[in-house]
Motif scaffolding. Structure first.
Motif, PDB file in Angstrom:
ATOM      1  N   ALA A 208       0.878  -1.181  -0.082  1.00  0.00           N
ATOM      2  CA  ALA A 208       0.067  -0.082   0.047  1.00  0.00           C
ATOM      3  C   ALA A 208       0.956   1.218  -0.011  1.00  0.00           C
ATOM      4  CB  ALA A 208      -0.956   0.048   1.131  1.00  0.00           C
ATOM      5  N   LEU A 209       1.973   1.268   0.931  1.00  0.00           N
ATOM      6  CA  LEU A 209       2.764   2.491   0.853  1.00  0.00           C
ATOM      7  C   LEU A 209       3.543   2.521  -0.375  1.00  0.00           C
ATOM      8  CD1 LEU A 209       4.002   2.054   4.515  1.00  0.00           C
ATOM      9  CD2 LEU A 209       2.735   4.114   3.559  1.00  0.00           C
ATOM     10  N   GLU A 210       3.852   1.511  -1.049  1.00  0.00           N
ATOM     11  CA  GLU A 210       4.592   1.694  -2.484  1.00  0.00           C
ATOM     12  C   GLU A 210       3.733   2.243  -3.445  1.00  0.00           C
ATOM     13  OE1 GLU A 210       5.562  -2.204  -3.618  1.00  0.00           O
ATOM     14  OE2 GLU A 210       7.129  -2.602  -1.978  1.00  0.00           O
ATOM     15  N   GLN A 211       2.332   1.825  -3.554  1.00  0.00           N
ATOM     16  CA  GLN A 211       1.634   2.548  -4.349  1.00  0.00           C
ATOM     17  C   GLN A 211       1.225   3.844  -3.930  1.00  0.00           C
ATOM     18  OE1 GLN A 211       0.556   0.896  -7.199  1.00  0.00           O
ATOM     19  NE2 GLN A 211       1.931  -0.724  -6.375  1.00  0.00           N
ATOM     20  N   ILE A 212       1.102   4.220  -2.781  1.00  0.00           N
ATOM     21  CA  ILE A 212       1.016   5.758  -2.474  1.00  0.00           C
ATOM     22  C   ILE A 212       2.121   6.672  -2.860  1.00  0.00           C
ATOM     23  CG2 ILE A 212       0.926   7.331  -0.378  1.00  0.00           C
ATOM     24  CD1 ILE A 212      -0.803   5.096   0.948  1.00  0.00           C
ATOM     25  N   GLN A 213       3.523   6.141  -2.666  1.00  0.00           N
ATOM     26  CA  GLN A 213       4.473   6.669  -2.791  1.00  0.00           C
ATOM     27  C   GLN A 213       4.578   6.829  -4.388  1.00  0.00           C
ATOM     28  OE1 GLN A 213       6.745   8.479  -1.185  1.00  0.00           O
ATOM     29  NE2 GLN A 213       7.441   7.176   0.277  1.00  0.00           N
ATOM     30  N   ARG A 214       4.188   5.900  -5.357  1.00  0.00           N
ATOM     31  CA  ARG A 214       4.024   5.994  -6.718  1.00  0.00           C
ATOM     32  C   ARG A 214       3.029   7.253  -7.103  1.00  0.00           C
ATOM     33  NH1 ARG A 214       1.070   3.865 -10.864  1.00  0.00           N
ATOM     34  NH2 ARG A 214       2.238   3.447 -12.778  1.00  0.00           N
ATOM     35  N   LEU A 215       1.824   7.157  -6.448  1.00  0.00           N
ATOM     36  CA  LEU A 215       0.910   8.161  -6.665  1.00  0.00           C
ATOM     37  C   LEU A 215       1.425   9.460  -6.455  1.00  0.00           C
ATOM     38  CD1 LEU A 215      -2.281   6.281  -5.514  1.00  0.00           C
ATOM     39  CD2 LEU A 215      -1.777   6.931  -7.929  1.00  0.00           C
ATOM     40  N   LEU A 216       2.209   9.601  -5.304  1.00  0.00           N
ATOM     41  CA  LEU A 216       2.658  11.138  -5.065  1.00  0.00           C
ATOM     42  C   LEU A 216       3.606  11.345  -6.099  1.00  0.00           C
ATOM     43  CD1 LEU A 216       2.550  10.777  -1.217  1.00  0.00           C
ATOM     44  CD2 LEU A 216       1.107  12.035  -2.798  1.00  0.00           C
ATOM     45  N   SER A 217       4.251  10.718  -6.742  1.00  0.00           N
ATOM     46  CA  SER A 217       5.470  11.060  -7.496  1.00  0.00           C
ATOM     47  C   SER A 217       4.978  11.332  -8.912  1.00  0.00           C
ATOM     48  CB  SER A 217       6.515   9.933  -7.728  1.00  0.00           C
ATOM     49  OG  SER A 217       5.999   8.652  -8.361  1.00  0.00           O
ATOM     50  N   ILE A 218       3.705  10.960  -8.988  1.00  0.00           N
ATOM     51  CA  ILE A 218       2.863  11.404 -10.535  1.00  0.00           C
ATOM     52  C   ILE A 218       1.706  12.350 -10.409  1.00  0.00           C
ATOM     53  CG2 ILE A 218       3.835   9.324 -11.623  1.00  0.00           C
ATOM     54  CD1 ILE A 218       0.860   8.273 -11.339  1.00  0.00           C
ATOM     55  N   PRO A 219       1.299  12.834 -11.484  1.00  0.00           N
ATOM     56  CA  PRO A 219      -0.036  13.789 -11.466  1.00  0.00           C
ATOM     57  C   PRO A 219      -1.153  12.670 -10.817  1.00  0.00           C
ATOM     58  CG  PRO A 219       1.109  14.373 -13.426  1.00  0.00           C
ATOM     59  CD  PRO A 219       1.763  13.137 -12.695  1.00  0.00           C
ATOM     60  N   SER A 220      -1.677  12.748  -9.807  1.00  0.00           N
ATOM     61  CA  SER A 220      -2.685  11.731  -9.615  1.00  0.00           C
ATOM     62  C   SER A 220      -3.667  12.437  -8.527  1.00  0.00           C
ATOM     63  CB  SER A 220      -2.128  10.598  -8.793  1.00  0.00           C
ATOM     64  OG  SER A 220      -1.757  11.119  -7.386  1.00  0.00           O
ATOM     65  N   PRO A 221      -4.914  11.826  -8.245  1.00  0.00           N
ATOM     66  CA  PRO A 221      -5.849  12.446  -7.037  1.00  0.00           C
ATOM     67  C   PRO A 221      -5.367  12.549  -5.760  1.00  0.00           C
ATOM     68  CG  PRO A 221      -6.540  10.194  -7.753  1.00  0.00           C
ATOM     69  CD  PRO A 221      -5.259  10.549  -8.653  1.00  0.00           C
ATOM     70  N   LEU A 222      -4.423  11.735  -5.441  1.00  0.00           N
ATOM     71  CA  LEU A 222      -3.725  11.683  -4.224  1.00  0.00           C
ATOM     72  C   LEU A 222      -2.666  12.905  -3.766  1.00  0.00           C
ATOM     73  CD1 LEU A 222      -4.192  10.006  -1.815  1.00  0.00           C
ATOM     74  CD2 LEU A 222      -2.149   8.777  -2.289  1.00  0.00           C
ATOM     75  N   SER A 223      -2.760  13.318  -2.751  1.00  0.00           N
ATOM     76  CA  SER A 223      -1.990  14.432  -2.092  1.00  0.00           C
ATOM     77  C   SER A 223      -1.801  14.306  -0.948  1.00  0.00           C
ATOM     78  CB  SER A 223      -2.504  15.817  -2.255  1.00  0.00           C
ATOM     79  OG  SER A 223      -3.745  15.911  -1.725  1.00  0.00           O
ATOM     80  N   VAL A 224      -0.591  14.615  -0.282  1.00  0.00           N
ATOM     81  CA  VAL A 224      -0.283  14.663   1.279  1.00  0.00           C
ATOM     82  C   VAL A 224      -1.532  15.084   2.036  1.00  0.00           C
ATOM     83  CG1 VAL A 224       1.251  15.426   2.866  1.00  0.00           C
ATOM     84  CG2 VAL A 224       2.206  14.524   0.927  1.00  0.00           C
ATOM     85  N   ALA A 225      -2.161  16.205   1.481  1.00  0.00           N
ATOM     86  CA  ALA A 225      -3.313  17.015   2.130  1.00  0.00           C
ATOM     87  C   ALA A 225      -4.281  16.089   2.297  1.00  0.00           C
ATOM     88  CB  ALA A 225      -3.722  18.208   1.460  1.00  0.00           C
TER      89      ALA A 225
END
Length: 116
Positions: free
Chosen positions: A71-88
Motif C-alpha cells: 500500500a505504501l509503495e502505491q501511495i509513494q508512486r501516486l505522489l510521484s506522478i500527477p494523481s488524485p492523491l496528495s499529502v493533504a
C-alpha cells in the motif's frame, strides 16, 4: 459482487470493474482474489488519465488486506506522478487510518519521501 461479475461478463477488459471487484473482495477479507483483481485493474487500464485511479484502488485493496508495504509503495508512486492523491488528502481521508501509526506514513505526511 454478483452485479459487478455480470457487468464484467459483458466487458472483461473493463479496468474499473476489476478494481471494483477487488475492493469488494478486500471488504470480504478475500485477500488473494482482491489483490488479483486490483492488479488486473491496473494492468488493463491503458488510459494515462485513469491509471492513477486504478492505482489508488490497488493501494486501498492492499491496505484492506493487510499488505501495508505494498500500500505504501502505491501511495509513494501516486505522489510521484500527477494523481488524485496528495499529502493533504492523506492527512484527512479515513481510508488511510490503518497507516497513521506507521513511521513511513508519518514521513510521507511530513513531506519526507523515503522508499517504504
Amino acid at each position: 459482487l454478483a452485479y459487478l461479475r455480470k457487468r464484467l461478463s459483458e466487458n472483461s477488459k473493463d479496468s474499473r470493474l476489476h478494481s471494483a471487484i477487488g475492493l469488494v473482495h478486500a471488504a470480504l477479507h478475500e485477500k488473494d482474489e482482491a489483490v488479483q483483481e486490483g492488479v488486473l485493474g491496473v494492468s488493463l487500464c491503458d488510459d494515462a488519465a485513469l491509471q492513477p485511479y486504478r492505482t489508488l484502488d490497488l493501494a486501498s485493496i492492499y491496505l484492506s488486506v493487510g499488505e501495508r508495504d505494498h500500500a505504501l509503495e502505491q501511495i509513494q508512486r501516486l505522489l510521484s506522478i500527477p494523481s488524485p492523491l496528495s499529502v493533504a488528502l492523506l492527512r484527512v481521508d479515513p481510508r488511510w487510518d490503518l497507516l497513521r501509526e506507521d513511521p513511513r506514513f508519518e514521513q510521507i505526511l511530513a513531506g519526507r519521501s523515503e522508499s517504504p
